[in-house]
Write an enzyme that holds these catalytic residues in place. Structure first.
Site, mmCIF file in Angstrom:
data_model
loop_
_atom_site.group_PDB
_atom_site.id
_atom_site.type_symbol
_atom_site.label_atom_id
_atom_site.label_comp_id
_atom_site.label_asym_id
_atom_site.label_seq_id
_atom_site.Cartn_x
_atom_site.Cartn_y
_atom_site.Cartn_z
ATOM 1 N NE ARG A 183 7.161 -21.811 26.526
ATOM 2 C CZ ARG A 183 6.423 -21.067 27.347
ATOM 3 N NH1 ARG A 183 5.519 -21.632 28.126
ATOM 4 N NH2 ARG A 183 6.581 -19.769 27.366
ATOM 5 C CG ASN A 227 9.009 -22.394 29.513
ATOM 6 O OD1 ASN A 227 9.726 -23.051 28.752
ATOM 7 N ND2 ASN A 227 8.702 -21.129 29.309
#
Ligand SMILES: [Fe+3]
Ligand SMILES: [Mg+2]
Ligand SMILES: [Zn+2]
Ligand SMILES: [Zn+2]
Lengths: 788, 331
Positions: free
Chosen positions: A21, A39
């Site tokens: 990320r 996620n």
């Protein structure tokens, strides 16, 4: 707004816990994109909005330039309507999502964190739990997916203001580093006496001082407790052996860095890469003459298992101690590694003089992995911490979710779904109650973590394996029995991403044979879907079953009888091994000659090595698997090139006389179907030739290192001949080598070279062990190929 | 059909076929015999079939084995054996002299056990349709004590006792078959056990004895598994506490067999209240058949259904029911 597009990008693979990320966030800023990243249960989702070229650049970067620890398996892009978003955000994880995210293995401390660890000006100076987005604990602390701090064993440690700032700063390398912490907010060390009470002083320096003073200290690491002792102190190591009840098997040694490792062992380029890589396995390396290591650290041979520090705590211990130390699994004998604090105190209370503990729980235990290097390539011996649960991606899909139960010793299990096969960490020998408990517990845990609901269960048809009994008690699944040596060959095939057919040479200790004999020196024509037995080593009795496995001298007696040494007027007592075992030699010889239930026939290659090892006085009894064979390999004189001649019978003719078997349905036509052209009779390697030659040379007074070498070369040549015959008859150009006996590099090298010289392709293991630790992968692959 | 070793194959067979077909509350517990109320009397009733080879072996023959086997099944119910029946299936051509010898040893065993053989049957089958001589016996006995014995009554804290050295019958038979070309001075332990059982039951307070099982086929390991499963408990045995004569240890070691799985015909496993373990052992040792009695383990709650053996090396190994003949599992 014109010219702006928005795309939903889904990324699957090992993309959580690897800094994915933050990586996407950085890309988005670089390309000036708006949107979000997060996620979910299936991986990472991205919504990126901006000029089409910038969105395309982001997708390209996600595909091609993912963080080192990530494995990107699939990227899908779907256009969605632009929203006019400003800025790019990391959004909270959401449960669900298509598929399942893969859980990353644990990662050794990175250089940046290491620099902080030893920087007196850094706020994490000497802090044993420093980690970041690219390093630190993962598999061993994750309790669920999607991966977030809340579902790790760090959940109980609230971030302090300074850590929180780093965690939320896209420019920081701890941006969304889930296990991040510092001395103000993270776990702490403690030093405890075996009764659990706290010991005074700085835990780290006290623990190091204890080790330096000759004590055994239990150290809580990443995947469990280890036992540490001064590697140079014979007294300390001998005490550790006695208390741990491990008489012979080598201990691993932790060295501070590559330079320190080089003082202990010869470290080649490939070994250096393994030692310093993110998985940080134990690497078996040739020990240097004069290495400062006590004799009882690794009494079995010339190699030494070395590993470098993989947690900040290990780095600090190395720094304090400034010398190599034994670091071996915290357990008794063959039990699983202790990972729970109270359990460790209970089980290791009689072994360790003190416990270096901390308050970050270990959720999933994992032993250290072990590799060796053969001709410049890494070869796995035990695949565990740092590798598990990394998926092995297969070129063919599992049409239905599979659980493969493994064998009995060195056990692992395997979950297959989609194109992925996930092998568990090493779980040990199932007969031990704690290993059994770990096995059943970990199957449940990994199933939940990966979201695999097995519909097909593959198992070994050995009726007494506990893994078999486990499989047979499962309800509502389709069961697929996979013969042990077929599973070995299938494991090698899957390891190499090939479906076969191949000629498979499966050499190991013992495995259940469908003909009622004990197999272990097998030539198969095999694909994933089935196999035919095309040949094997000559069968000899196994006098006293398990006793014959623990006492290699019994195999010397069995082979002496089978080779007709006594019958040919050679009194048995002219053999030194018979004199050493005079009390039982006649009874065991009689038992072997009588055959019957206490002396089943076996074609095992491992037992052939045992027999020769005992004949040459290497060992009469063993305390761990492969001990005698390893001794024999190390005895062999590297200067000797010739080998004993061995008769190989059987071969080409009009019809294949091998025993055909499709997995799961004995008797059905199998895999080599159509491939096997013609074998008049099964190819049999007359191994008694080797034993006769060994005894002859012994009596002539030929030095045992020469005999050991000639034995290896003779057997290798016979295997090459036999495999060549089968390959020719079957019209197959590839030979796969598997089974624990191929951990023997002298044999492996000789067989592989000989086969290649005949123009055959050779497949060997690269990602999973050739021993029973890799067998669950083969079972899973067979189940995928043959399940209804 | 894999069968006969007394392990899981036999158990599965019994459960799948007979328990299913005969379903009733008296059979369901699968104890050594059924306890029945007959006209006001509490009785125990049992039957057994004997197919041993060879028929004659050191320490006994199929005849006294057949008598003692049924006597012992009644004893394990806590009953005093009273009457037996005997059935014979003979292969055509079986020597009459051998039959006489078997009958004589049955008579002697019955006299020694204080029972009478009161009814019987004999069939002769064609040559090749049987292996010499098979014997079946059934027996009834009186339950004179208010005992309730069952493999399902073990509870955590109980002690597990064996009445003497184990594995002697099986070892004697294996050697007598002559398959191994070895000899050792081992004789079958075949003996009637109701006397020593009475000594135990009379010495302990009511309820002190939870379960009794004679360790025949499949040996002590099989009995411990039956107790663990029936009671939903874990049985932990101590390797070093197991009474095994050195000759038996030697034969087992030579053959690679675990004595825990070797049959006895004159030994039983008793599960007793842990508080009375020592007293129970003393009571057993006071009887001529119990000189080697010993506490071999304890009952725990977890993990239920499993038998564990703490080995001399300090490990804890699972002692599972064998599915068939023991095969090496290690690689
Ligand atoms: Fe194997
Ligand atoms: Mg019975
Ligand atoms: Zn780092
Ligand atoms: Zn902090």
């Amino acid at each position: 707004m014109s010219g702006r597009v928005r795309s939903l990008i889904r990324v699957e693979g090992v993309v959580q816990g690897v800094g994915f990320r933050p990586f996407v966030h950085a890309l988005a800023s670089r390309y000036g994109l708006a949107g979000l990243v997060g996620n979910d249960g299936g991986g990472v989702f991205i919504e990126a909005e901006g000029p089409p070229s910038a969105v395309a650049a982001l997708v390209e970067a996600v595909r091609e330039r993912a963080p080192v620890l990530a494995v990107v398996e699939r990227v899908s892009v779907t256009p969605v309507p632009p929203t006019g978003d400003g800025g790019f955000r990391i959004v909270p994880s959401v449960a669900g999502g298509p598929g399942r995210a893969l859980v990353p293995p644990d990662v050794a401390t990175c250089d940046d964190c290491l620099a902080e660890l030893f920087d007196p000006a850094d706020r994490r100076f000497r802090y044993p739990f420093v980690n970041c987005v690219t390093c630190g604990p993962r598999f061993t602390i994750i309790t669920a997916v999607p991966y977030d701090r809340a579902v790790t064993t760090m959940a109980g440690f609230a971030l302090c203001a300074a850590c929180a700032r780093e965690y939320h700063d896209p420019a920081d390398r701890r941006f969304h580093a889930q296990p991040t912490c510092c001395p103000a907010c993270g776990p702490r060390l403690s030093l405890r006496a075996p009764d659990g009470t706290s010991l005074p002083g700085d835990p780290l320096t006290q623990a190091a001082a204890l080790v330096a003073g000759g004590a055994v200290v239990a150290v809580k690491g990443l995947g469990g407790y280890h036992l540490a002792a001064d590697a140079a102190s014979e007294d300390a190591v001998a005490a550790l052996r006695a208390r741990k009840r491990r008489p012979d098997k080598a201990f691993a040694v932790m060295a501070a860095d590559l330079a320190a490792a080089r003082e202990l062992c010869e470290v080649g380029e490939a070994a250096a890469a393994l030692l310093t890589g993110p998985a940080r396995p134990i690497v078996l390396l040739p020990r240097r003459a004069g290495a400062p290591v006590a004799p009882s650290v690794a009494p079995g041979g010339p190699d030494l298992g070395v590993l470098l520090p993989y947690t900040p705590l290990h780095h600090l211990l190395c720094h304090e101690l400034a010398r190599p130390y034994v670091l071996t699994s915290g357990n008794l004998a063959d039990e699983p590694i202790a990972h729970d604090d109270e359990d460790a105190l209970r089980r290791l209370g009689g072994v360790a003089d003190a416990f270096l503990c901390h308050d970050r729980p270990i959720h999933t235990p994992a032993d250290d992995s072990v590799l060796c290097v053969f001709r410049g390539a890494p070869v796995p011996v035990r695949r565990s911490r740092g590798y598990a649960p990394e998926a092995i991606t297969l070129p063919w899909p599992f049409r239905r979710p599979v659980l493969a139960c493994g064998a009995e010793q060195k056990s692992t299990f395997c979950l297959g779904q989609g194109h992925r096969a996930v092998l568990s960490q090493h779980l040990g020998d199932l007969e031990g109650h704690l290993a059994w408990r770990a096995y059943t517990g970990e199957i449940g845990r990994l199933r939940r973590l990966l979201g695999v609901e097995p519909e097909v269960v593959a198992y070994d048809p050995h009726p007494e394996y506990l893994s078999t009994k486990y499989a047979l008690e499962l309800d509502g699944v389709d069961l697929v029995a996979v013969q042990h040596h077929h599973a070995h060959i299938a494991s090698c095939l899957a390891d190499n991403g090939e479906p076969g057919p191949v000629v498979g040479v499966a050499f190991d200790g013992t495995g259940h044979g469908p003909d009622g004999t004990i197999w272990g020196g097998e030539l198969l024509v095999a694909s994933l879907a089935g196999y035919e037995r095309a040949g094997h080593l000559e069968r000899v009795p196994l006098p006293g079953g398990v006793s014959a496995i623990r006492q290699p001298w019994r195999m010397a007696a069995a082979y002496a009888g089978a080779a007709g040494l006594a019958a040919a007027g050679e009194p048995a007592d002219r053999l030194a091994v018979a004199r050493r075992n005079a009390r039982l030699w006649p009874a065991v010889s009689a038992l072997a000659a009588a055959g019957g239930p206490a002396a089943p026939l076996t074609s095992s290659a491992g037992r052939l090595f045992d027999a020769v090892a005992a004949l040459l006085g290497v060992r009469d009894t063993v305390t761990y698997e492969g001990q005698a064979a390893m001794g024999l390999e190390h005895l062999a004189d590297p200067a000797v090139r010739d080998g004993y001649p061995v008769t190989v019978t059987g071969g080409t003719g009009s019809r294949l006389a091998g025993e055909r078997c499709a997995a799961g349905s004995p008797g059905a036509a199998g895999a080599g179907r159509g491939a096997a052209r013609a074998l008049a009779a099964p190819v049999v390697i007359r191994s008694t030739d080797l034993v006769r030659a060994v005894v002859e040379d012994l009596r002539r007074g030929v030095p045992t290192p020469v005999i050991a070498a000639r034995f290896h070369h003779g057997l290798a040549e016979a295997v090459v001949t036999a495999a060549g015959l089968v390959a020719e008859a079957a019209g197959i150009g590839t030979v796969a080598l598997s089974g624990g006996v191929f951990a023997n590099e002298l044999l492996l090298g000789g067989v592989a070279d000989g086969l290649r010289a005949q123009g055959l392709r050779v497949l060997t293991h690269r990602r999973v062990p050739c021993n029973d630790g890799g067998i669950s992968l083969g079972q899973a692959a067979v189940a995928a190929a043959s399940a209804p | 059909l894999a069968h006969g070793s007394g392990g899981k194959a036999t158990q599965t067979l019994v459960q799948a076929v007979f328990l299913e077909a005969f379903r009733n509350p008296r059979l369901a517990p699968l104890e050594d015999g059924a306890t029945l109320a007959l006209g006001g009397a509490r009785t125990a009733f049992t039957t057994d079939a004997f197919v041993v080879s060879p028929l004659f072996f050191p320490g006994g023959d199929i005849g006294d084995l057949a008598v003692n086997g049924t006597v012992n099944d009644l004893a394990m119910c806590g009953a005093r054996p009273a009457y037996l029946s005997a059935g014979f299936i003979l292969e055509e051509g079986f020597p009459v002299a051998d039959l006489r010898r078997i009958a004589a040893s049955m008579a002697a065993a019955a006299a020694a056990a204080g029972v009478e053989i009161v009814t019987g049957d004999t069939k002769v089958v064609q040559r090749g349709k049987a292996d010499g001589c098979y014997v079946t016996t059934a027996g009834v006995g009186l339950l004179e004590r208010p005992v309730e014995l069952s493999a399902a009554r073990a509870r955590p804290g109980d002690a597990v006792i064996v009445s003497g050295p184990i594995g002697e019958h099986g070892a004697a038979i294996m050697l007598a078959r002559g398959d191994f070309g070895i000899e050792a001075p081992i004789v079958s332990d075949t003996a009637p056990l109701h006397g020593i059982v009475a000594a135990l039951l009379d010495d302990l307070p009511p309820g002190g004895v939870r379960a009794l099982r004679d360790a025949t086929r499949g040996g002590v390991a099989t009995i411990l598994n039956e107790v663990a499963v029936a009671s939903g408990v874990c049985v932990v045995a101590e390797e070093e506490a197991l009474p095994v004569r050195p000759e038996v240890t030697g034969v087992c070691e030579l053959l690679g067999i675990d004595p825990l799985y070797v049959a006895c015909e004159g030994r039983f496993v008793a599960v007793v209240d842990g508080q009375h373990a020592q007293r129970a052992v003393e009571a057993l040792r006071g009887h001529p058949l119990g000189a080697g009695a010993a506490v071999i383990g304890t009952v725990r709650d977890d993990p239920p259904g499993l038998v564990l053996l703490r080995t001399a090396f300090g490990g804890t190994r699972i002692v599972d029911l064998l599915v068939g003949d023991p095969l090496p599992r290690i690689c």
